[in-house]
Design a protein around this motif. Structure first.
Motif, PDB file in Angstrom:
ATOM      1  N   VAL A  14       0.846  -1.203   0.000  1.00  0.00           N
ATOM      2  CA  VAL A  14       0.000   0.000   0.000  1.00  0.00           C
ATOM      3  C   VAL A  14       0.877   1.248   0.000  1.00  0.00           C
ATOM      4  O   VAL A  14       0.643   2.185  -0.774  1.00  0.00           O
ATOM      5  CB  VAL A  14      -0.967  -0.008   1.205  1.00  0.00           C
ATOM      6  CG1 VAL A  14      -1.741   1.303   1.280  1.00  0.00           C
ATOM      7  CG2 VAL A  14      -1.925  -1.189   1.119  1.00  0.00           C
ATOM      8  N   LEU A  18       1.010   4.168  -2.935  1.00  0.00           N
ATOM      9  CA  LEU A  18       0.706   5.574  -2.661  1.00  0.00           C
ATOM     10  C   LEU A  18       1.798   6.520  -3.147  1.00  0.00           C
ATOM     11  O   LEU A  18       1.599   7.724  -3.199  1.00  0.00           O
ATOM     12  CB  LEU A  18       0.443   5.786  -1.173  1.00  0.00           C
ATOM     13  CG  LEU A  18      -0.831   5.135  -0.648  1.00  0.00           C
ATOM     14  CD1 LEU A  18      -0.947   5.319   0.853  1.00  0.00           C
ATOM     15  CD2 LEU A  18      -2.059   5.671  -1.372  1.00  0.00           C
ATOM     16  N   PRO A  23      -2.423   8.817  -6.728  1.00  0.00           N
ATOM     17  CA  PRO A  23      -3.073   7.630  -6.162  1.00  0.00           C
ATOM     18  C   PRO A  23      -4.399   7.974  -5.495  1.00  0.00           C
ATOM     19  O   PRO A  23      -4.618   9.097  -5.038  1.00  0.00           O
ATOM     20  CB  PRO A  23      -2.063   7.150  -5.116  1.00  0.00           C
ATOM     21  CG  PRO A  23      -1.411   8.409  -4.651  1.00  0.00           C
ATOM     22  CD  PRO A  23      -1.312   9.270  -5.898  1.00  0.00           C
ATOM     23  N   LEU A  25      -6.743   6.066  -2.555  1.00  0.00           N
ATOM     24  CA  LEU A  25      -6.845   4.974  -1.594  1.00  0.00           C
ATOM     25  C   LEU A  25      -8.322   4.681  -1.373  1.00  0.00           C
ATOM     26  O   LEU A  25      -9.064   5.523  -0.872  1.00  0.00           O
ATOM     27  CB  LEU A  25      -6.174   5.361  -0.275  1.00  0.00           C
ATOM     28  CG  LEU A  25      -6.210   4.322   0.837  1.00  0.00           C
ATOM     29  CD1 LEU A  25      -5.432   3.072   0.435  1.00  0.00           C
ATOM     30  CD2 LEU A  25      -5.641   4.912   2.122  1.00  0.00           C
ATOM     31  N   VAL A  27     -10.851   2.557   0.617  1.00  0.00           N
ATOM     32  CA  VAL A  27     -10.893   1.781   1.857  1.00  0.00           C
ATOM     33  C   VAL A  27     -12.254   1.113   1.971  1.00  0.00           C
ATOM     34  O   VAL A  27     -13.284   1.780   2.058  1.00  0.00           O
ATOM     35  CB  VAL A  27     -10.652   2.689   3.076  1.00  0.00           C
ATOM     36  CG1 VAL A  27     -10.702   1.885   4.361  1.00  0.00           C
ATOM     37  CG2 VAL A  27      -9.330   3.431   2.938  1.00  0.00           C
ATOM     38  N   LEU A  65      -4.779   1.206   9.300  1.00  0.00           N
ATOM     39  CA  LEU A  65      -5.090   2.340   8.433  1.00  0.00           C
ATOM     40  C   LEU A  65      -4.682   3.662   9.105  1.00  0.00           C
ATOM     41  O   LEU A  65      -4.089   4.526   8.468  1.00  0.00           O
ATOM     42  CB  LEU A  65      -6.579   2.359   8.096  1.00  0.00           C
ATOM     43  CG  LEU A  65      -7.021   3.472   7.168  1.00  0.00           C
ATOM     44  CD1 LEU A  65      -6.468   3.253   5.764  1.00  0.00           C
ATOM     45  CD2 LEU A  65      -8.531   3.555   7.138  1.00  0.00           C
ATOM     46  N   HIS A  73       0.642  10.183   5.217  1.00  0.00           N
ATOM     47  CA  HIS A  73      -0.372  11.028   4.596  1.00  0.00           C
ATOM     48  C   HIS A  73      -0.138  12.500   4.891  1.00  0.00           C
ATOM     49  O   HIS A  73       0.083  12.891   6.015  1.00  0.00           O
ATOM     50  CB  HIS A  73      -1.771  10.645   5.091  1.00  0.00           C
ATOM     51  CG  HIS A  73      -2.852  11.383   4.378  1.00  0.00           C
ATOM     52  ND1 HIS A  73      -3.336  12.587   4.810  1.00  0.00           N
ATOM     53  CD2 HIS A  73      -3.525  11.096   3.250  1.00  0.00           C
ATOM     54  CE1 HIS A  73      -4.266  13.008   3.981  1.00  0.00           C
ATOM     55  NE2 HIS A  73      -4.409  12.124   3.031  1.00  0.00           N
ATOM     56  N   PHE A  78      -2.708  12.323  -1.612  1.00  0.00           N
ATOM     57  CA  PHE A  78      -3.594  11.336  -2.226  1.00  0.00           C
ATOM     58  C   PHE A  78      -5.021  11.502  -1.732  1.00  0.00           C
ATOM     59  O   PHE A  78      -5.271  11.980  -0.642  1.00  0.00           O
ATOM     60  CB  PHE A  78      -3.112   9.897  -2.038  1.00  0.00           C
ATOM     61  CG  PHE A  78      -3.007   9.415  -0.608  1.00  0.00           C
ATOM     62  CD1 PHE A  78      -4.090   8.846   0.037  1.00  0.00           C
ATOM     63  CD2 PHE A  78      -1.805   9.484   0.068  1.00  0.00           C
ATOM     64  CE1 PHE A  78      -3.991   8.378   1.328  1.00  0.00           C
ATOM     65  CE2 PHE A  78      -1.678   9.005   1.360  1.00  0.00           C
ATOM     66  CZ  PHE A  78      -2.785   8.456   1.996  1.00  0.00           C
ATOM     67  N   THR A  80      -8.653   9.855  -0.668  1.00  0.00           N
ATOM     68  CA  THR A  80      -9.078   8.663   0.056  1.00  0.00           C
ATOM     69  C   THR A  80     -10.588   8.567   0.011  1.00  0.00           C
ATOM     70  O   THR A  80     -11.286   9.573   0.164  1.00  0.00           O
ATOM     71  CB  THR A  80      -8.607   8.718   1.532  1.00  0.00           C
ATOM     72  OG1 THR A  80      -7.195   8.898   1.552  1.00  0.00           O
ATOM     73  CG2 THR A  80      -8.966   7.440   2.265  1.00  0.00           C
TER      74      THR A  80
END
Length: 168
Positions: A14, A18, A23, A25, A27, A65, A73, A78, A80
């Motif tokens: 992961v 990223l 990217p 993400l 979830v 996470l 982050h 990125f 999410t």
């Protein structure tokens, strides 16, 4: 199993992903433990044990996470998107709510039937499925402005089938 987010190698996959350009993400942690039916199921000893396993898995994955966000982050590197059924109890879990609000996530609620979700099999084939979803997106996403239709009964059928019936 090779991509298990709880393993060092799965976590690293992961992290590596990223680092790629633009990217996103997505979830989608298992929602079984947060299903509204669990309020009924928890009355049975065997179900309570199974439910405890679901909750442990959720807590472990969510903790991983949170670790990912703390370590990798920044607000602009990125996008999410979280996804669960809209009635999933995990949305109101204090850890989840705090995590999402502290990062400025915004919700998009929508119903599957408004996006063409229909039963594919069985006697109700073609009947709309009113699957209530929620996605929670980082504030730099345009998804909430594009994914927000709730059932208005404008599709060809006044009736809905359940997702479970459509699989039979």
């Amino acid at each position: 199993e090779d991509d298990d987010f709880l393993s060092d190698s799965g976590y690293q996959k992961v992290v590596d992903a990223l680092r790629m350009p633009n990217p996103i993400l997505f979830v989608s942690l298992p929602c079984t433990g947060g299903c509204p039916w669990q309020t009924v199921n928890k009355n049975h000893p065997a179900c309570r044990r199974m439910l405890a396993k679901h909750h442990r898995l959720f807590r472990a994955l969510f903790a991983q996470l949170v670790r990912l966000f703390h370590e990798h982050h920044s607000s602009d590197n990125f996008k999410t998107i979280f996804e669960w059924p809209r009635r999933c109890k995990y949305w109101s879990d204090r850890r989840v709510a705090k995590f999402l609000s502290s990062r400025g996530f915004v919700n998009a609620d929508f119903d599957g039937c408004m996006y063409g979700l229909v039963a594919e099999k069985g006697p109700e084939s073609g009947t709309p499925i009113n699957k209530p979803w929620r996605v929670s997106c980082s504030s730099n996403s345009s998804l909430p402005s594009r994914l927000n239709l709730k059932c208005d009964r404008s599709h060809r059928s006044e009736e809905h089938t359940s997702e479970l019936q459509s699989r039979q």
